[in-house]
Design an enzyme around this catalytic site. Structure first.
Site, PDB file in Angstrom:
ATOM      1  CG  ASP A  67      39.890  27.661   1.559  1.00 52.05           C
ATOM      2  OD1 ASP A  67      40.329  27.887   2.703  1.00 52.05           O
ATOM      3  OD2 ASP A  67      39.338  26.594   1.244  1.00 52.05           O
ATOM      4  CG  ASN A 136      31.711  18.768  -2.564  1.00 53.54           C
ATOM      5  OD1 ASN A 136      32.805  18.811  -1.989  1.00 53.54           O
ATOM      6  ND2 ASN A 136      31.106  19.843  -3.032  1.00 53.54           N
ATOM      7  CD  GLU A 143      32.543  23.401  -3.723  1.00 51.72           C
ATOM      8  OE1 GLU A 143      32.783  22.213  -3.459  1.00 51.72           O
ATOM      9  OE2 GLU A 143      31.788  24.121  -3.032  1.00 51.72           O
TER      10      GLU A 143
END
Ligand code: GLP
Length: 242
Positions: A67, A136, A143
């Site tokens: 990324d 998370n 995500e």
């Protein structure tokens, strides 16, 4: 799933580096999937040490990072391009034209994502994919969401992630709100995955990802389906896995 828990970060880093070095030494055309964040810094350091001690080469290696932040130029200290150069590339003999990182400054981000997917397709498959895990449950910058994407795409970072990464910037306002990330397709297609986790703050999410339900709300939980997953955790992060 192979879970290995280490008493010290140094032991974890050394083991991770040995797994990566083995691929570099034995494959004809090794492909490495690289990650950033705080977790793999020590692994890259250990890999550089092995490279220097054992004198193996990276000249035949190709790498693809997971990324990059949107909007940060390559010379920005928090860009993942800068990170990779500082923590790995400038210390080894990898030809830089064989090292790939999404370009977060591309004027056409969709075209950049397609260009990156073409690079990944040309690899065939990644031999060893290094991964960290977000608090998370994100992997790369995939995500938690109702649906995940297979291919490279632009993503809006969650508040959790922006806050977690603010420690690297002088203020939270400077953290980019968007990133380009490889999708879950090439990650899950990798021959081997090395999931690295360090510190108490990763204990809950690591347990949830590996022992909880498989759900797109915890992208790392998809790794449970991978046939060759190595989880390397220190005592604190691996506390709930024992
Ligand atoms: C970052 C990166 C991920 C990384 C994760 C955890 O935002 N995009 O690739 O694995 O978050 O980072 P850290 O290792 O610093 O906890």
């Amino acid at each position: 799933m192979n879970i290995e828990i280490f008493q010290t970060e140094e032991q974890l880093d050394r083991r991770a580096a040995e797994i990566i070095a083995e691929v570099v030494k034995t494959e004809d055309h090794p492909t490495l999937g690289l990650a950033t964040g705080g977790t793999p810094v020590g692994t890259y350091k250990a890999l550089i040490e092995l490279h220097q001690q054992q004198k193996f080469t990276f000249k035949h290696v190709r790498t693809a990072n997971l990324d990059e932040y949107v909007g940060l130029p390559k010379d920005h200290e928090q860009s993942y391009y800068y990170y990779m150069n500082e923590h790995l590339f400038k210390h080894i003999d990898l030809p830089l034209d064989q090292a790939h990182i999404p370009d977060g400054t591309a004027s056409d981000l969709d075209a950049e994502c397609r260009r990156y997917d073409d690079i990944l397709a040309s690899f065939g498959r990644i031999d060893v994919q290094i991964l960290g895990i977000g608090h998370n449950g994100h992997i790369g910058f995939n995500e938690p969401a109702d649906a995940l994407q297979a291919g490279t795409h632009c993503v809006q970072l969650t508040d959790d992630t922006i806050q977690a990464n603010a420690r690297f910037f002088s203020s939270i306002d400077e953290v980019p709100k968007q990133a380009i990330t490889v999708g879950v397709g090439p990650i899950l297609k990798s021959k081997k995955i090395l999931l690295l986790a360090k510190g108490e703050s990763k204990a809950d999410i690591l347990h949830q990802a590996l022992k909880g339900p498989i759900t797109t709300q915890c992208p790392a939980s998809l790794l449970q389906t991978h046939p060759n997953l190595y989880v390397l955790a220190d005592e604190a992060a691996g506390r709930k896995l024992k």
